[in-house]
Enzyme design. Structure first.
Site, PDB file in Angstrom:
ATOM      1  N   GLY A  90       3.984   5.212  -5.969  1.00 14.18           N
ATOM      2  CA  GLY A  90       4.073   6.568  -5.458  1.00 14.18           C
ATOM      3  C   GLY A  90       4.789   7.498  -6.409  1.00 14.18           C
ATOM      4  O   GLY A  90       4.795   7.285  -7.620  1.00 14.18           O
ATOM      5  N   ASP A 137      -6.641   2.347  -2.359  1.00 14.67           N
ATOM      6  CA  ASP A 137      -5.209   2.396  -2.075  1.00 14.67           C
ATOM      7  C   ASP A 137      -4.436   2.760  -3.340  1.00 14.67           C
ATOM      8  O   ASP A 137      -4.442   2.011  -4.313  1.00 14.67           O
ATOM      9  CB  ASP A 137      -4.731   1.037  -1.548  1.00 14.67           C
ATOM     10  CG  ASP A 137      -5.631   0.546  -0.418  1.00 14.67           C
ATOM     11  OD1 ASP A 137      -5.900   1.350   0.494  1.00 14.67           O
ATOM     12  OD2 ASP A 137      -6.087  -0.605  -0.489  1.00 14.67           O
ATOM     13  N   LEU A 138      -3.790   3.880  -3.282  1.00 18.51           N
ATOM     14  CA  LEU A 138      -3.060   4.399  -4.445  1.00 18.51           C
ATOM     15  C   LEU A 138      -2.082   3.350  -4.979  1.00 18.51           C
ATOM     16  O   LEU A 138      -1.320   2.761  -4.222  1.00 18.51           O
ATOM     17  CB  LEU A 138      -2.295   5.660  -4.035  1.00 18.51           C
ATOM     18  CG  LEU A 138      -1.700   6.497  -5.171  1.00 18.51           C
ATOM     19  CD1 LEU A 138      -2.796   7.047  -6.074  1.00 18.51           C
ATOM     20  CD2 LEU A 138      -0.862   7.637  -4.597  1.00 18.51           C
ATOM     21  N   ASP A 139      -2.130   3.095  -6.298  1.00 17.89           N
ATOM     22  CA  ASP A 139      -1.207   2.170  -6.976  1.00 17.89           C
ATOM     23  C   ASP A 139      -1.329   0.724  -6.485  1.00 17.89           C
ATOM     24  O   ASP A 139      -0.466  -0.099  -6.755  1.00 17.89           O
ATOM     25  CB  ASP A 139       0.267   2.626  -6.812  1.00 17.89           C
ATOM     26  CG  ASP A 139       0.475   4.042  -7.305  1.00 17.89           C
ATOM     27  OD1 ASP A 139      -0.265   4.478  -8.191  1.00 17.89           O
ATOM     28  OD2 ASP A 139       1.376   4.719  -6.770  1.00 17.89           O
ATOM     29  N   GLU A 140      -2.414   0.437  -5.757  1.00 20.40           N
ATOM     30  CA  GLU A 140      -2.567  -0.919  -5.223  1.00 20.40           C
ATOM     31  C   GLU A 140      -3.666  -1.712  -5.911  1.00 20.40           C
ATOM     32  O   GLU A 140      -3.926  -2.861  -5.566  1.00 20.40           O
ATOM     33  CB  GLU A 140      -2.893  -0.841  -3.718  1.00 20.40           C
ATOM     34  CG  GLU A 140      -1.786  -0.259  -2.857  1.00 20.40           C
ATOM     35  CD  GLU A 140      -0.640  -1.227  -2.652  1.00 20.40           C
ATOM     36  OE1 GLU A 140      -0.887  -2.433  -2.506  1.00 20.40           O
ATOM     37  OE2 GLU A 140       0.518  -0.763  -2.664  1.00 20.40           O
TER      38      GLU A 140
END
Lengths: 287, 287, 287, 287
Positions: free
Chosen positions: D204, D229-232
């Site tokens: 994040g 999914d952000l950064d996932e």
């Protein structure tokens, strides 16, 4: 970048004895200095005391033009070698380069985004190759071909250009010519070189080829001040990276470029920040 | 630790040509091998092919005692040098040590908790110092003092003890005696040494003192197979750690111990796992 | 090891203002202190000044039993929190361990060869497993099984044993029990834990399994002071190592052990050397 | 750089079973392939087989346009997912950037000197800032301001430009806009992002500020494929560097830039070289 307050930085080295920290701290306190950072080191084997102290100019009641006169008695009493620098006066760096541009490009970019707090009045090369990127950055680019017959004249011309430009120190960004002794003596601890090996391993020519031949598992790069003895000067910074049997000499050259860029830029950065003190062919890099 | 299935591991080196992977894969498939891992490498400069392949013994329809005979035709056709090892037969390691115990203690602990899948039938030393920790681990400890006059006899006795114990390879865990050429020839690529510098830098004596004197910013350790030429053998593993001007020689020695332990134990581990192939004074360490 | 001179070490933290370095340097100079090392740090965001200064006891004209009284006025004037330690009085360390012995064995060996300049009056465990190695080192080993029903009594007994042994600080060498809040409050910044991940990543249980599941390319270990919040205390040291898709969870556990040993031993070493100052859930580790 | 021979690279993943290596090796041998490099991996937990094999086009008797048809039976028999790439056809990379130029400049330089063997038909940004350096490199620069109201149209225009330019994959070089799910689904495993933390720590916003607040001793950077999914997404590469209590948030940002450049460029390099296979939110990076 972050706007930092105007500061003065004092670098001192002298024979180690009691009371040195107090002497310097008291002197600065007398003039109401706000010390932002201080770091010192004792070399017990050499009985040497080395110190770096940085304070804010704002509120400092001693005009810096009078600093030398005011500090002289303390310096004399303790046989100090010292120099003071002001963040308000950016050091002037000359870059020497040949054909490999990676270190040059890296330095120019760091300078452009404010990582390197210096002026770059000129770049000198023995080849035309890097002209475009240098001029893109708005920096004068001078080509001075060098060969064994014209070396003396070429260096004389380099000096003329650098005097004209008021150069304080020189960075050899993979510059493929050996400097003369006279050149080196002229800029003591003011010429920074990058050597593409983990010195003292593989000093001299073709370090990547020799690292490949020896079958090492790590390769390195070393930035150092240039002295009369090639690759023998005081080491400022070193770094290594892992290689494997899968890596060809070309892979070593490629991985090495990333090391060279980082190791040279750190040395330049620290030199600009007045963090490096050199003695008995070593360096102290103050935090 | 994790209980691993019984496996066979084949190490091959031969002149590079087409069809080698297929030849080996087909041979193993003929006997229904379940290949767990295979890795190969081509040295393009030397036109050499090197391969490591590991398969489960369960379900492999060729009795391993017949492996040599069955594989011979393929080996001959491709001029392969090869050896096969079974995980069911643990290699037998002799440790040589002098007075510094850190590498010895580290190896013994790794062995005790199952990191090193080998037998340790004996530890040989030229000093009494390490007896207690060796015997604590239930391993016979033999002291054979060595000096220039008795070297030949001492080595003869070392060999006798190792033959008796069925030793496969030897680890010099900071053993401070130089082995004779006859000794080294007797165990080609089977004697692993730890040198406390980043070779080829500071080969020979007192590397930490010389690193300190040179003012390097990183120190290293190197594990290698021992050859006739001291510190010149094929490098198996290297690692470095950062030092600063604040570190005394004693600090280097201390930081170096952690390097020596890790670098030596990796080399021993890889040797035990049959991951290391040596050629033209280099090593391939298969993943 | 190297025999070091007897020294005193003063750790100070107070609101940042001018003249602090001079005040302390002058105080020590008054009593003819030979300062061997001094290091300070300003946290600009918190307006905090932190300093560590170490001087030789030989020639220091202030008897250390009078140090507190003599230093009190300066401390009061600048609202200093401070503590002074003497190298002549070794701190007393208790080790807590469960079943994994690698950190324990590593600490005991470093202690035996003089890397850790402390006393180890006892080792406390909730299992019998490590008794032999502890007693081999001549250290009393106490087994206190802990479960949710007897936790309070068990901790009471732990305290009794530690008071009896005059323990200064506690190292949790992979101790698998959560300490109660009362326990932690009793030893503020005096309980050092090793967590087997790169915090704040994978705090809590089974970090290696979660690192494997997430597919990270590096794993880490973190040593920190224990606070009420599990794995949330001030970080003292961290280190990482590279892994690849070839590594199973077991491989991670194995590679992690080397990290845990090094990271925990550094934290313990620095704590013993009075290098660590903790504030607002961070640490300063003086050089 | 080094001129490499023309090659084909096959990437395969399928359920693990016996004979897969032999099947592929034999197929290639049938057409006289000279295998330059082969590497495979079994994920034992997922019972998955993954392989990368690279061979010279010269002397390969199967026309590559017929490869699919010829390989189809084997692929079908073993339920293989596969793709083949030719070194003669450079992949086409789009770079997305906002205002921070360091990753962009680094990628462009690596591309200019031949480190990145790809085409760069366009750079897309939501700001004007980087136009000059992009156009200096002779690459079309498109500015498409993005805000919550026009996101859909902006992305539609981005797609149009990329279709027009025949883009194969996208690199987010510190692009400060979140891509829509529709965008991500459109380029599965073909969008590479650089996140300026050691994921999963500090995912994040503002990772450097949070790393500073937490007092970690190392900071990191992570390159990964972008998923919903952000950064996932699957991690391709990570690296860390040491920091200390002396480093301000600005220092972290500065040290972080060097990490970001190296970590992103490695991921891009490996993607271009067809070394990366992604499964169950992890990556295999073949040697």
């Amino acid at each position: 970048m972050n706007s930092k307050p105007a500061t003065a930085t004092l670098l001192v080295s002298c024979p180690d004895r009691k009371g040195l920290v107090a002497a310097i701290a008291n002197f600065l306190l007398t003039y109401n200095a706000n010390i932002m950072h201080a770091d010192q080191h004792q070399d017990l084997s050499e009985k040497l005391f080395l110190m770096r102290v940085q304070w804010e100019l704002e509120g400092f009641t001693l005009p810096m033009e009078s600093f030398g006169a005011a500090f002289a008695p303390i310096a004399a009493e303790h046989q100090m070698q010292w120099r003071v620098s002001l963040s308000t006066r950016k050091p002037r760096m000359a870059i020497f380069v040949s054909k490999y541009e990676h270190c040059l490009v890296d330095l120019l970019h760091r300078w452009r985004i404010g990582e390197l707090d210096c002026e770059i009045p000129l770049v000198i090369s023995n080849h035309e190759d890097c002209r475009r990127i240098v001029e893109f950055n708005g920096i004068p680019f001078h080509v001075l071909p060098v060969n064994k017959d014209n070396k003396a004249e070429a260096e004389a011309e380099q000096w003329r250009l650098m005097e004209e430009a008021g150069v304080d120190f020189i960075v050899l960004a993979r510059y493929m010519q050996v400097l003369s002794e006279r050149f080196v003596e002229r800029y003591p601890n003011r010429v920074i070189n990058i050597h593409h090996s983990f010195l003292p391993a593989f000093d001299g020519a073709k370090p990547y080829h020799r690292a490949f031949a020896r079958g090492v598992k790590l390769i390195g790069a070393t930035s150092h001040y240039v002295t009369e003895d090639l690759d023998e000067g005081p080491i400022i910074e070193q770094e290594v990276t892992r290689i494997s049997h899968r890596d060809s000499v070309e892979d070593l050259v490629e991985k090495g470029r990333d090391l060279e860029k980082v190791v040279l830029s750190r040395a330049v950065r620290w030199h600009i920040d007045n963090r490096v003190l050199s003695y008995s062919n070593k360096t102290v890099v103050f935090d």
